[in-house]
Write a protein that holds these residues in place. Structure first.
Motif, PDB file in Angstrom:
ATOM      1  N   GLU A 184      51.704 -22.689  37.036  1.00  0.00           N
ATOM      2  CA  GLU A 184      53.163 -22.756  37.094  1.00  0.00           C
ATOM      3  C   GLU A 184      53.731 -23.285  35.779  1.00  0.00           C
ATOM      4  OE1 GLU A 184      56.399 -24.234  40.385  1.00  0.00           O
ATOM      5  OE2 GLU A 184      54.802 -25.614  39.817  1.00  0.00           O
ATOM      6  N   LEU A 212      55.643 -19.445  41.509  1.00  0.00           N
ATOM      7  CA  LEU A 212      54.846 -18.977  42.636  1.00  0.00           C
ATOM      8  C   LEU A 212      55.175 -17.530  42.997  1.00  0.00           C
ATOM      9  CD1 LEU A 212      52.674 -19.826  44.632  1.00  0.00           C
ATOM     10  CD2 LEU A 212      54.471 -20.677  46.151  1.00  0.00           C
ATOM     11  N   LYS A 228      52.765 -30.511  45.939  1.00  0.00           N
ATOM     12  CA  LYS A 228      54.040 -31.214  45.826  1.00  0.00           C
ATOM     13  C   LYS A 228      54.671 -31.410  47.200  1.00  0.00           C
ATOM     14  CE  LYS A 228      58.504 -31.050  43.425  1.00  0.00           C
ATOM     15  NZ  LYS A 228      58.303 -32.400  42.842  1.00  0.00           N
ATOM     16  N   SER A 266      57.978 -31.232  48.527  1.00  0.00           N
ATOM     17  CA  SER A 266      59.283 -30.736  48.084  1.00  0.00           C
ATOM     18  C   SER A 266      60.427 -31.544  48.681  1.00  0.00           C
ATOM     19  CB  SER A 266      59.444 -29.264  48.463  1.00  0.00           C
ATOM     20  OG  SER A 266      58.331 -28.511  48.026  1.00  0.00           O
ATOM     21  N   GLU A 286      58.510 -31.145  53.734  1.00  0.00           N
ATOM     22  CA  GLU A 286      58.298 -29.814  53.171  1.00  0.00           C
ATOM     23  C   GLU A 286      57.310 -29.929  52.014  1.00  0.00           C
ATOM     24  OE1 GLU A 286      62.038 -28.135  52.105  1.00  0.00           O
ATOM     25  OE2 GLU A 286      62.869 -28.306  54.124  1.00  0.00           O
ATOM     26  N   SER A 306      54.390 -27.827  49.186  1.00  0.00           N
ATOM     27  CA  SER A 306      54.056 -26.589  48.476  1.00  0.00           C
ATOM     28  C   SER A 306      52.828 -26.826  47.614  1.00  0.00           C
ATOM     29  CB  SER A 306      55.240 -26.121  47.609  1.00  0.00           C
ATOM     30  OG  SER A 306      55.573 -27.101  46.638  1.00  0.00           O
ATOM     31  N   GLU A 362      49.565 -24.226  45.368  1.00  0.00           N
ATOM     32  CA  GLU A 362      48.622 -23.102  45.396  1.00  0.00           C
ATOM     33  C   GLU A 362      47.459 -23.435  44.485  1.00  0.00           C
ATOM     34  OE1 GLU A 362      47.022 -19.806  46.803  1.00  0.00           O
ATOM     35  OE2 GLU A 362      49.014 -20.454  47.436  1.00  0.00           O
ATOM     36  N   PRO A 396      46.657 -23.934  48.624  1.00  0.00           N
ATOM     37  CA  PRO A 396      47.347 -24.782  49.591  1.00  0.00           C
ATOM     38  C   PRO A 396      46.753 -26.184  49.595  1.00  0.00           C
ATOM     39  CG  PRO A 396      46.889 -22.624  50.547  1.00  0.00           C
ATOM     40  CD  PRO A 396      46.170 -22.674  49.228  1.00  0.00           C
ATOM     41  N   ASP A 421      52.532 -23.529  56.683  1.00  0.00           N
ATOM     42  CA  ASP A 421      52.463 -22.984  55.323  1.00  0.00           C
ATOM     43  C   ASP A 421      53.335 -23.762  54.358  1.00  0.00           C
ATOM     44  OD1 ASP A 421      50.691 -21.023  56.100  1.00  0.00           O
ATOM     45  OD2 ASP A 421      52.268 -19.565  56.547  1.00  0.00           O
ATOM     46  N   THR A 422      54.508 -24.225  54.826  1.00  0.00           N
ATOM     47  CA  THR A 422      55.457 -24.885  53.927  1.00  0.00           C
ATOM     48  C   THR A 422      55.902 -26.262  54.418  1.00  0.00           C
ATOM     49  OG1 THR A 422      57.328 -23.791  55.020  1.00  0.00           O
ATOM     50  CG2 THR A 422      56.352 -22.674  53.104  1.00  0.00           C
ATOM     51  N   ASN A 423      55.323 -26.737  55.525  1.00  0.00           N
ATOM     52  CA  ASN A 423      55.725 -28.060  55.997  1.00  0.00           C
ATOM     53  C   ASN A 423      54.599 -28.715  56.786  1.00  0.00           C
ATOM     54  OD1 ASN A 423      55.861 -27.255  58.838  1.00  0.00           O
ATOM     55  ND2 ASN A 423      57.746 -26.183  58.310  1.00  0.00           N
TER      56      ASN A 423
END
Length: 259
Positions: A60, A112, A142, A144, A163, A165, A167, A169, A221-223
């Protein structure tokens, strides 16, 4: 009135009778004839990929380059695609032609969303060929948005949500007052990370586990969500969510008060 030719500046004259000058001229002529002969000998035909595209990892914020070696005469027309959508040459995506045999795409300021399958079409009047590879985006772990501080009454259900994030995971852990949530209370996290189970089985197991455990958390996936059922005074304290992957770590804190 005749014009007088000015003498060349010192060091800028050339004596064609000089053996070294004659030898250099012969070499230049031979080199030119060789270049022209190689160009004339190239066979007209459809493009060929001599060296395939390879998958690359993009961290990133940095740039990545996809490149392949091709053979094509006449010179080909090049188009790059991401997940089937044409990419325009510009600040974000840069078409690069490093020499007659290499074509490349530079992806700048990696995020991402740049994760995906990239392909190139190489075309001339005699035909076309294609190649493809993937860009694998690497993002440091991270949090978020961290969990909110909250106050709850005894006997109610407390829910802390964060939340996350990253990659690859990230691994996720919840702590209370600096101590890991007990291993027995983490079966829900294991459940959600087990990709071999069907959705139906996961739902059934989740219901069973939630009935069995008072404190547990799950990872999406995100939380990630920490649940405390039937809150007690002893549940009050400082809670932390911690995430980690091979690129970095992050954490966030929240205060829970039980009234």
């Amino acid at each position: 009135m005749s014009k007088v030719k000015a003498a060349p500046p010192p060091g800028c004259s050339l004596n064609i009778s000089d053996p070294q000058v004659q030898e250099a001229a012969i070499r230049i002529q031979a080199s030119y004839r060789g270049h022209r002969s190689r160009k004339e000998l190239r066979e007209k035909g459809p493009p060929k990929i001599l060296q395939d595209l390879k998958d690359v990892a993009l961290v990133e914020g940095s740039a990545a380059k996809l490149e392949c070696r091709v053979s094509a005469f006449p010179d080909p027309f090049i188009v790059w695609y991401k997940d089937g959508k044409e990419l325009k040459d510009g600040p974000k995506y840069r078409y690069v032609f490093e020499d007659p045999d290499f074509v490349a795409l530079v992806v700048r300021d990696g995020v991402l969303a740049d994760l995906g399958k990239y392909s190139v079409t190489i075309k001339n009047p005699f035909g076309e060929t294609r190649g493809s590879a993937c860009i694998l985006v690497e993002v440091p772990a991270k949090v978020s948005k961290g969990p909110d501080n909250l106050k709850a009454k005894r006997g109610t259900t407390v829910v802390l949500k964060a939340e996350i994030s990253g990659e690859p995971p990230p691994d996720v852990a919840w702590l209370k007052d600096g101590d890991d949530i007990k291993e027995d209370d983490r079966w829900n996290a294991v459940l959600f990370n087990n990709s071999e189970k069907s959705i139906y089985n996961k739902i059934v197991m989740m219901m069973v586990l939630q009935m069995s455990f008072r404190v547990f958390f799950d990872i999406g996936d995100t939380n990630t969500i920490l649940t405390i059922k039937n809150a007690k005074l002893s549940d009050a304290g400082k809670y932390e969510v911690f995430v980690e992957n091979n690129l970095g770590t992050d954490q966030s804190f929240a205060r829970v008060d039980i009234l």
